[in-house]
Design an enzyme around this catalytic site. Structure first.
Site, PDB file in Angstrom:
ATOM      1  N   CYS A 121       0.858  -1.183   0.000  1.00 26.81           N
ATOM      2  CA  CYS A 121       0.000   0.000   0.000  1.00 26.81           C
ATOM      3  C   CYS A 121       0.892   1.229   0.000  1.00 26.81           C
ATOM      4  O   CYS A 121       2.114   1.126   0.167  1.00 26.81           O
ATOM      5  CB  CYS A 121      -0.928  -0.019   1.230  1.00 26.81           C
ATOM      6  SG  CYS A 121      -2.331   1.132   1.072  1.00 26.81           S
ATOM      7  N   CYS A 131      -4.159   6.055   0.275  1.00 29.30           N
ATOM      8  CA  CYS A 131      -3.613   4.812  -0.267  1.00 29.30           C
ATOM      9  C   CYS A 131      -3.315   4.885  -1.754  1.00 29.30           C
ATOM     10  O   CYS A 131      -3.211   3.843  -2.420  1.00 29.30           O
ATOM     11  CB  CYS A 131      -4.570   3.656   0.021  1.00 29.30           C
ATOM     12  SG  CYS A 131      -4.919   3.427   1.777  1.00 29.30           S
ATOM     13  N   LYS A 196     -12.333  -5.198   2.796  1.00 29.95           N
ATOM     14  CA  LYS A 196     -11.762  -4.267   3.779  1.00 29.95           C
ATOM     15  C   LYS A 196     -12.749  -3.118   3.984  1.00 29.95           C
ATOM     16  O   LYS A 196     -12.993  -2.325   3.076  1.00 29.95           O
ATOM     17  CB  LYS A 196     -10.412  -3.737   3.297  1.00 29.95           C
ATOM     18  CG  LYS A 196      -9.713  -2.804   4.280  1.00 29.95           C
ATOM     19  CD  LYS A 196      -8.355  -2.402   3.735  1.00 29.95           C
ATOM     20  CE  LYS A 196      -7.618  -1.473   4.688  1.00 29.95           C
ATOM     21  NZ  LYS A 196      -6.286  -1.086   4.159  1.00 29.95           N
ATOM     22  N   ARG A 206      -3.199   3.331  12.935  1.00 33.50           N
ATOM     23  CA  ARG A 206      -2.706   4.563  12.308  1.00 33.50           C
ATOM     24  C   ARG A 206      -1.690   5.261  13.200  1.00 33.50           C
ATOM     25  O   ARG A 206      -0.837   6.007  12.716  1.00 33.50           O
ATOM     26  CB  ARG A 206      -3.888   5.466  11.954  1.00 33.50           C
ATOM     27  CG  ARG A 206      -4.714   4.834  10.824  1.00 33.50           C
ATOM     28  CD  ARG A 206      -6.035   5.513  10.555  1.00 33.50           C
ATOM     29  NE  ARG A 206      -6.767   4.751   9.527  1.00 33.50           N
ATOM     30  CZ  ARG A 206      -8.008   4.978   9.188  1.00 33.50           C
ATOM     31  NH1 ARG A 206      -8.694   5.951   9.771  1.00 33.50           N
ATOM     32  NH2 ARG A 206      -8.592   4.230   8.263  1.00 33.50           N
ATOM     33  N   ARG A 218     -11.376   7.375   4.051  1.00 36.34           N
ATOM     34  CA  ARG A 218     -11.117   6.392   3.005  1.00 36.34           C
ATOM     35  C   ARG A 218     -12.390   5.713   2.513  1.00 36.34           C
ATOM     36  O   ARG A 218     -12.342   4.623   1.948  1.00 36.34           O
ATOM     37  CB  ARG A 218     -10.114   5.359   3.531  1.00 36.34           C
ATOM     38  CG  ARG A 218      -8.751   5.984   3.830  1.00 36.34           C
ATOM     39  CD  ARG A 218      -7.760   4.972   4.363  1.00 36.34           C
ATOM     40  NE  ARG A 218      -6.450   5.620   4.502  1.00 36.34           N
ATOM     41  CZ  ARG A 218      -5.593   5.398   5.493  1.00 36.34           C
ATOM     42  NH1 ARG A 218      -5.904   4.530   6.442  1.00 36.34           N
ATOM     43  NH2 ARG A 218      -4.442   6.016   5.542  1.00 36.34           N
ATOM     44  N   GLU A 234     -16.766  -8.267  -4.112  1.00 37.43           N
ATOM     45  CA  GLU A 234     -15.340  -7.935  -4.044  1.00 37.43           C
ATOM     46  C   GLU A 234     -14.483  -9.201  -4.006  1.00 37.43           C
ATOM     47  O   GLU A 234     -13.459  -9.303  -4.686  1.00 37.43           O
ATOM     48  CB  GLU A 234     -15.063  -7.083  -2.800  1.00 37.43           C
ATOM     49  CG  GLU A 234     -15.601  -5.669  -2.862  1.00 37.43           C
ATOM     50  CD  GLU A 234     -14.689  -4.723  -3.623  1.00 37.43           C
ATOM     51  OE1 GLU A 234     -13.656  -5.184  -4.160  1.00 37.43           O
ATOM     52  OE2 GLU A 234     -15.008  -3.524  -3.705  1.00 37.43           O
ATOM     53  N   LYS A 249     -11.381  -7.853   6.748  1.00 34.17           N
ATOM     54  CA  LYS A 249     -10.873  -6.898   7.730  1.00 34.17           C
ATOM     55  C   LYS A 249     -11.917  -5.819   7.983  1.00 34.17           C
ATOM     56  O   LYS A 249     -12.395  -5.220   7.009  1.00 34.17           O
ATOM     57  CB  LYS A 249      -9.574  -6.268   7.199  1.00 34.17           C
ATOM     58  CG  LYS A 249      -8.949  -5.237   8.105  1.00 34.17           C
ATOM     59  CD  LYS A 249      -7.697  -4.636   7.452  1.00 34.17           C
ATOM     60  CE  LYS A 249      -7.070  -3.590   8.383  1.00 34.17           C
ATOM     61  NZ  LYS A 249      -5.909  -2.913   7.774  1.00 34.17           N
ATOM     62  N   TYR A 314      -2.101  -9.077  16.355  1.00 35.49           N
ATOM     63  CA  TYR A 314      -1.051  -8.595  17.257  1.00 35.49           C
ATOM     64  C   TYR A 314      -0.951  -9.477  18.496  1.00 35.49           C
ATOM     65  O   TYR A 314      -0.017  -9.344  19.275  1.00 35.49           O
ATOM     66  CB  TYR A 314      -1.348  -7.146  17.646  1.00 35.49           C
ATOM     67  CG  TYR A 314      -1.624  -6.286  16.433  1.00 35.49           C
ATOM     68  CD1 TYR A 314      -0.574  -5.797  15.658  1.00 35.49           C
ATOM     69  CD2 TYR A 314      -2.928  -6.008  16.017  1.00 35.49           C
ATOM     70  CE1 TYR A 314      -0.820  -5.048  14.517  1.00 35.49           C
ATOM     71  CE2 TYR A 314      -3.182  -5.269  14.869  1.00 35.49           C
ATOM     72  CZ  TYR A 314      -2.125  -4.797  14.129  1.00 35.49           C
ATOM     73  OH  TYR A 314      -2.366  -4.071  12.984  1.00 35.49           O
TER      74      TYR A 314
END
Length: 326
Positions: A121, A131, A196, A206, A218, A234, A249, A314
């Site tokens: 990206c 992006c 997404k 961010r 976005r 998609e 996501k 994470y």
């Protein structure tokens, strides 16, 4: 009471061993991908304030991080770059010595069996935080595709095993597939951020990636959280254009979408447990409001049960530690 008038489902729950014997969904460390935020400079290890336990690290800390991941059995990482210098066209994303390209080379030299997924990206590299290429506060789709293809090839040349385009430009998969093939990387798979959403759960990321848009949002290229059928459109488009994996996501608030995409496709599905989901649980755990281990394992089990083949999170290191103990 007529004892034969009802079903005795509890028979299969009577002991831990019996419950384990009939469990339908299991977690293994091979299910997980761990994100790394790589910054320029030396001796940099900055904890992300909104993501306790997650750090921005410079290249000289990468070996230490990789050794820990290897000891935990984690075999795949996804790289996000945080450059010092940004410009209008995200040059740092595709130059030979870009921070992700450098990190990829370090990983492949020191830990060649670690699977490197390169996030593809421009938002971390553009001065405006969007992006793609911007003209008069509008993200120009086709002009952006040229730079995204260039970025993908540069990442493959550095040694990335998988290219993961996350920009949501129309046509991004087919353009990147063509560019990789023409450059001789026909063997490199694409892990597309196919579904997404324009989500409020991305805030802490961010902070970590320094990628907050400097104007607007976005929503002209990421999906409306209210839309379900659009996700299938998609996903199918990206498969037709050459995707080898599909990412949904965020994950936790979109398990219905994970299930639908899984039911309507036949390639691996990746659930991205995003920064906001992580941060909320960490905050609650630090306040003693929840049993963190039990809640997190339950959450990831729900993602697998919904149809996810892989989980990008994470929490991967924590989960690896917990699974080793169990």
């Amino acid at each position: 009471m007529d004892t034969f008038s009802f079903k005795r489902h509890r028979r299969l729950r009577s002991s831990e061993s019996l419950r384990a014997l009939v469990t339908e969904t299991t977690l293994t460390i091979n299910d997980f991908i761990y994100p790394l935020f790589i910054v320029e400079g030396e001796k940099v290890k900055n904890e992300v304030s909104s993501m306790p336990g997650v750090f921005q690290i410079s290249l000289d800390f990468l070996e230490e991080e990789l050794n820990e991941l290897e000891s935990l059995g984690i075999r795949a990482v996804i790289l996000f770059g945080v450059p010092n210098d940004k410009d209008e066209i995200g040059t740092g994303a595709y130059i030979e010595e870009g921070i992700v390209q450098q990190a990829t080379k370090v990983i492949k030299q020191s830990h060649p069996h670690m699977l490197v997924i390169a996030d593809t990206c421009l938002c971390e590299y553009t001065s405006h935080g969007h992006c793609g290429v911007v003209h008069e506060e509008d993200v120009h789709n086709d002009e952006s595709l040229k730079l995204l293809a260039k970025t993908a090839v540069s990442q493959a040349e550095a040694g990335a095993d998988i290219i993961a385009p996350s920009n949501m430009m129309d046509g991004f998969v087919v353009v990147i597939r063509q560019a990789l093939d023409e450059a001789g990387f026909t063997h490199i798979p694409i892990m597309s951020y196919a579904v997404k959403y324009a989500s409020a759960f991305y805030g802490p990321f961010r902070d970590a990636a320094d990628s907050t848009p400097q104007f607007g949002d976005r929503r002209t290229y990421q999906m409306d959280p209210a839309n379900r059928r659009e996700a299938l459109k998609e996903a199918q488009t990206d498969i037709e254009e050459g995707a080898d994996f599909l990412i949904v996501k965020p994950a936790l608030s979109y398990l219905d979408i994970v299930r639908e995409v899984k039911d309507h496709t036949n390639i691996p599905i990746v659930a991205y447990n995003v920064s906001g989901e992580y941060a909320m649980i960490k905050a609650a755990a630090q306040n003693g409001w929840i049993d963190e281990q039990s809640l997190v394992l339950e959450m990831f089990t729900s993602m697998k049960r919904a149809g996810a083949d892989l989980i990008l999170t994470y929490y991967a290191k924590d989960v690896a530690t917990w699974l080793q103990k169990n």
